[in-house]
Design a protein around this motif. Structure first.
Motif, PDB file in Angstrom:
ATOM      1  N   HIS A   1      -3.582   5.485  -4.745  1.00  5.17           N
ATOM      2  CA  HIS A   1      -2.545   4.344  -5.022  1.00  5.17           C
ATOM      3  C   HIS A   1      -1.796   4.723  -6.000  1.00  5.17           C
ATOM      4  CE1 HIS A   1      -5.555   1.903  -3.183  1.00  5.17           C
ATOM      5  NE2 HIS A   1      -4.896   0.767  -3.307  1.00  5.17           N
TER       6      HIS A   1
ATOM      7  N   GLU B   1      -2.702  -1.642 -10.479  1.00  4.72           N
ATOM      8  CA  GLU B   1      -1.521  -1.936  -9.597  1.00  4.72           C
ATOM      9  C   GLU B   1      -1.149  -3.283  -9.242  1.00  4.72           C
ATOM     10  OE1 GLU B   1      -5.498  -2.176  -7.237  1.00  4.72           O
ATOM     11  OE2 GLU B   1      -4.685  -0.946  -8.928  1.00  4.72           O
ATOM     12  N   TRP B   2      -1.864  -4.123  -9.937  1.00  5.14           N
ATOM     13  CA  TRP B   2      -1.531  -5.513  -9.892  1.00  5.14           C
ATOM     14  C   TRP B   2      -0.976  -5.974 -10.990  1.00  5.14           C
ATOM     15  CZ3 TRP B   2      -2.937 -10.219  -7.008  1.00  5.14           C
ATOM     16  CH2 TRP B   2      -3.569  -9.908  -5.642  1.00  5.14           C
TER      17      TRP B   2
ATOM     18  N   HIS C   1       2.994  -0.849  -1.655  1.00  2.00           N
ATOM     19  CA  HIS C   1       1.840  -1.649  -2.234  1.00  2.00           C
ATOM     20  C   HIS C   1       2.290  -3.151  -2.348  1.00  2.00           C
ATOM     21  CE1 HIS C   1      -1.734  -3.120  -4.461  1.00  2.00           C
ATOM     22  NE2 HIS C   1      -2.186  -2.087  -3.541  1.00  2.00           N
ATOM     23  N   HIS C   2       1.681  -3.952  -2.947  1.00  2.00           N
ATOM     24  CA  HIS C   2       2.114  -5.524  -3.184  1.00  2.00           C
ATOM     25  C   HIS C   2       3.496  -5.662  -3.784  1.00  2.00           C
ATOM     26  CE1 HIS C   2      -1.908  -5.663  -1.641  1.00  2.00           C
ATOM     27  NE2 HIS C   2      -2.349  -6.075  -2.850  1.00  2.00           N
TER      28      HIS C   2
ATOM     29  N   TYR D   1      -1.378   3.596   3.656  1.00  7.08           N
ATOM     30  CA  TYR D   1      -1.609   2.248   3.368  1.00  7.08           C
ATOM     31  C   TYR D   1      -0.241   1.311   3.274  1.00  7.08           C
ATOM     32  CZ  TYR D   1      -2.542  -1.490  -0.142  1.00  7.08           C
ATOM     33  OH  TYR D   1      -2.447  -2.504  -0.745  1.00  7.08           O
TER      34      TYR D   1
ATOM     35  N   TRP E   1      -3.135   1.930   7.421  1.00  9.04           N
ATOM     36  CA  TRP E   1      -4.050   0.908   6.797  1.00  9.04           C
ATOM     37  C   TRP E   1      -3.520  -0.259   5.997  1.00  9.04           C
ATOM     38  CZ3 TRP E   1      -6.961  -0.950   2.781  1.00  9.04           C
ATOM     39  CH2 TRP E   1      -8.351  -0.878   2.748  1.00  9.04           C
TER      40      TRP E   1
ATOM     41  N   ASP F   1      -2.993  -4.130   4.252  1.00  8.28           N
ATOM     42  CA  ASP F   1      -3.844  -4.776   2.936  1.00  8.28           C
ATOM     43  C   ASP F   1      -2.893  -5.688   2.815  1.00  8.28           C
ATOM     44  OD1 ASP F   1      -5.104  -3.757   0.043  1.00  8.28           O
ATOM     45  OD2 ASP F   1      -5.761  -5.256   1.312  1.00  8.28           O
TER      46      ASP F   1
ATOM     47  N   TRP G   1      -4.071 -11.382   3.367  1.00  5.37           N
ATOM     48  CA  TRP G   1      -4.969 -12.673   3.411  1.00  5.37           C
ATOM     49  C   TRP G   1      -3.964 -13.942   2.761  1.00  5.37           C
ATOM     50  CZ3 TRP G   1      -5.635  -8.491   0.139  1.00  5.37           C
ATOM     51  CH2 TRP G   1      -4.904  -8.307  -1.099  1.00  5.37           C
TER      52      TRP G   1
ATOM     53  N   ARG H   1      -7.409  -5.024   8.814  1.00  6.31           N
ATOM     54  CA  ARG H   1      -6.583  -5.696   7.911  1.00  6.31           C
ATOM     55  C   ARG H   1      -5.048  -5.915   8.441  1.00  6.31           C
ATOM     56  NH1 ARG H   1      -8.416  -4.099   1.593  1.00  6.31           N
ATOM     57  NH2 ARG H   1     -10.701  -3.828   2.257  1.00  6.31           N
TER      58      ARG H   1
ATOM     59  N   GLU I   1     -14.840  -3.173   0.836  1.00  7.73           N
ATOM     60  CA  GLU I   1     -14.168  -2.542  -0.335  1.00  7.73           C
ATOM     61  C   GLU I   1     -15.103  -2.683  -1.492  1.00  7.73           C
ATOM     62  OE1 GLU I   1     -10.553  -4.137  -2.859  1.00  7.73           O
ATOM     63  OE2 GLU I   1     -10.144  -3.835  -0.583  1.00  7.73           O
TER      64      GLU I   1
ATOM     65  N   CYS J   1     -13.909   1.788   1.204  1.00  4.83           N
ATOM     66  CA  CYS J   1     -13.047   2.450   0.263  1.00  4.83           C
ATOM     67  C   CYS J   1     -13.579   2.023  -1.211  1.00  4.83           C
ATOM     68  CB  CYS J   1     -11.528   1.785   0.541  1.00  4.83           C
ATOM     69  SG  CYS J   1     -11.500   0.056   0.265  1.00  4.83           S
TER      70      CYS J   1
ATOM     71  N   TRP K   1      -7.453   0.969  -8.895  1.00  4.00           N
ATOM     72  CA  TRP K   1      -6.889   1.725  -7.765  1.00  4.00           C
ATOM     73  C   TRP K   1      -5.820   2.486  -8.449  1.00  4.00           C
ATOM     74  CZ3 TRP K   1     -10.059   1.859  -3.466  1.00  4.00           C
ATOM     75  CH2 TRP K   1     -10.851   0.762  -3.493  1.00  4.00           C
TER      76      TRP K   1
HETATM   77  O1  FHN Z   1      -5.084  -5.896  -3.725  1.00  3.29           O
HETATM   78  C1  FHN Z   1      -5.414  -4.713  -3.184  1.00  3.29           C
HETATM   79  C2  FHN Z   1      -5.808  -3.816  -4.313  1.00  3.29           C
HETATM   80  O2  FHN Z   1      -4.612  -3.720  -4.973  1.00  3.29           O
HETATM   81  C3  FHN Z   1      -6.158  -2.551  -3.559  1.00  3.29           C
HETATM   82  O3  FHN Z   1      -5.089  -1.965  -2.917  1.00  3.29           O
HETATM   83  C4  FHN Z   1      -7.196  -2.757  -2.692  1.00  3.29           C
HETATM   84  C5  FHN Z   1      -7.913  -1.512  -1.705  1.00  3.29           C
HETATM   85  O4  FHN Z   1      -8.520  -1.740  -0.784  1.00  3.29           O
HETATM   86  N1  FHN Z   1      -7.021  -3.685  -1.609  1.00  3.29           N
HETATM   87  C6  FHN Z   1      -6.640  -5.015  -2.193  1.00  3.29           C
HETATM   88  C7  FHN Z   1      -7.816  -5.828  -2.581  1.00  3.29           C
HETATM   89  O5  FHN Z   1      -8.640  -5.987  -1.897  1.00  3.29           O
END
Ligand code: FHN
Length: 443
Positions: A43, A64-65, A112-113, A156, A208, A210, A213, A241, A266, A281, A288
């Motif tokens: 990450h 990371e959030w 990432h997000h 990812y 991968w 993510d 949701w 996912r 997770e 993971c 992360w």
């Molecule tokens: O929100 C993400 C989190 O930052 C991280 O990447 C994990 C890794 O599997 N996945 C999410 C939370 O389920």
């Protein structure tokens, strides 16, 4: 837009349907992944700059959030991107650390997000080439280093995106405040084109996903994306996912035929074995992404025991590192990976390319079985004094029992019930867990 949708539908019709792949084709495609068993999760991104702190205060939760947890406005968060300049980044060094730990594949956050892309993307200007001073294609350098070292490069990729206007998720993640976000347009004109770039430029072995949701994403879109990507690269492996099948952190599918090739528990390990492919993971501390105040590191012993437990249950272990803004993997992670590598040097035969068995454990012993079925590996995770008794193995009459890493066969007696009484050696070849290689089969 009508012409575009017509074209997309024509294209969709021409696509091969990989969701109904034969078991034989699937097994052939998944075999390398199943044999690999152990991988590195990375990450990394602009969030390594604040490293878990905002306005001088530690922000709760994973590093990371921070954009969302601290509710940092986009223009302010983009300042971290303008500071992202990891001059000590050395792709070969990262790959060496992973390979020496016994890891066979690497999954890095391409996006990432927060929406920041770690490669030279022609689809987005919010990438390492256009938005940061670093201006080096991180995914290119890592892909080349992986190819050279025989390690599988994997990406990812977050479906949820807090930066791209059309990706705005109205319910919870409204960072963009976009007037009329059009999620379908994000999917067709941003998400898919970026994924096409990643597949065609770097040839990843696994995608991968993510962030699935968000309410804007559906199983139907996941199935379409799955087929779109498999048609681009038929031997691609994609996690569950990509669709909506995942049952929360437990990670396995809620329903049959959910899109995706493997379940993704997770921060947890399945209770027992499973008939479907899965990969757990996990972080090495509690974050992360890199978080400078998070020193809650798991011990090398715990990490090795997790790997043994997961292999005995037939899963894969994707263990995470969160590099710093300078481009270094934290020393605490490197030290633990080195110890895992020392253990794997001696015991990898019991981990890679092995099968699980129903009675995968007895007491502090976990079992794996060689693919050819000739050997049972009894991996002892707690030191033994005197003798070890095993009940779940049918030993081939007259054969020897060896401890991996030791040359001399162990002394043992089989009692009337066939249980093995094995004299535990004084000198042990490694720490934390010890593997007995037994010619025979599980009971
Ligand atoms: O929100 C993400 C989190 O930052 C991280 O990447 C994990 C890794 O599997 N996945 C999410 C939370 O389920």
């Amino acid at each position: 837009m009508i012409a575009f949708l017509l074209l997309t539908s024509l294209f969709t019709q021409a696509q091969k349907d990989f969701l109904n792949e034969t078991t034989q084709d699937r097994d052939a495609r998944m075999q390398w992944w199943r044999d690999a068993t152990f991988g590195m999760f990375i990450h990394w991104g602009a969030y390594a700059v604040p490293a878990g702190e905002y306005k001088g205060k530690v922000v709760n939760g994973v590093g990371e959030w921070i954009m969302h947890t601290a509710n940092i406005p986009i223009p302010e968060y983009e300042e971290y991107v303008r500071q992202f300049n990891p001059l000590q980044f050395d792709a070969k060094e990262w790959v060496r650390i992973a390979k020496d730990a016994g890891m066979k594949y690497i999954v890095i956050t391409s996006k990432h997000h927060d929406g920041f892309s770690l490669w030279d993307s022609k689809v987005s200007n919010y990438d390492v080439m256009d938005a940061s001073p670093f201006k080096r294609d991180i995914l290119k350098e890592l892909s080349d280093a992986c190819k050279e070292a025989g390690i599988k490069m994997c990406f990812y990729h977050s479906i949820m995106d807090w930066h791209e206007p059309d990706a705005e998720s109205k319910k919870e993640y409204t960072h963009q405040n976009a007037p009329n976000p059009d999620f379908a347009r994000y999917r067709e004109q941003f998400l898919k084109p970026q994924l096409k770039e990643l597949v065609e430029k770097y040839d990843p072995a696994v995608l991968w996903f993510d962030g699935e949701w968000i309410p804007e994403w559906t199983e139907e879109q996941g199935r379409d994306l799955y087929n779109y990507l498999r048609n681009l690269k038929p031997d691609l492996v994609i996690n569950n996912r990509v669709g909506k099948g995942r049952a929360g952190m437990q990670g396995m599918n809620l329903y049959k035929n959910a899109a995706g090739d493997f379940g993704t528990p997770e921060q947890e390990i399945l209770e027992g074995t499973s008939d479907t492919d899965w990969e757990s993971c996990m972080t090495m501390n509690d974050s992360w992404g890199f978080k400078k105040t998070d020193h809650n590191w798991k011990s090398a012993e715990i990490l090795i025991h997790n790997l043994v437990d997961i292999a005995a249950k037939g899963g894969n272990y994707l263990l995470n590192v969160g590099p710093t803004a300078q481009g270094l993997i934290p020393v605490a992670s490197v030290d633990r990976l080195r110890e895992m590598g020392e253990w794997m040097k001696i015991n990898n035969e019991a981990i890679y390319a092995t099968n699980s068995t129903k009675k995968y454990k007895e007491g502090e012993v976990k079992y794996t079985v060689s693919k050819d079925g000739n050997f049972v590996y009894a991996i002892v995770t707690k030191a033994v004094s005197g003798e070890l008794v095993l009940h779940n193995v049918d030993l081939k009459r007259g054969s020897n029992i060896y401890m991996l890493g030791a040359n001399k066969p162990l002394k043992y007696k089989a009692d009337a019930s066939g249980s093995l009484h094995i004299e535990w050696p004084k000198d042990l070849p490694c720490k934390y867990a010890w593997t007995l290689k037994i010619t025979g089969s599980p009971k």
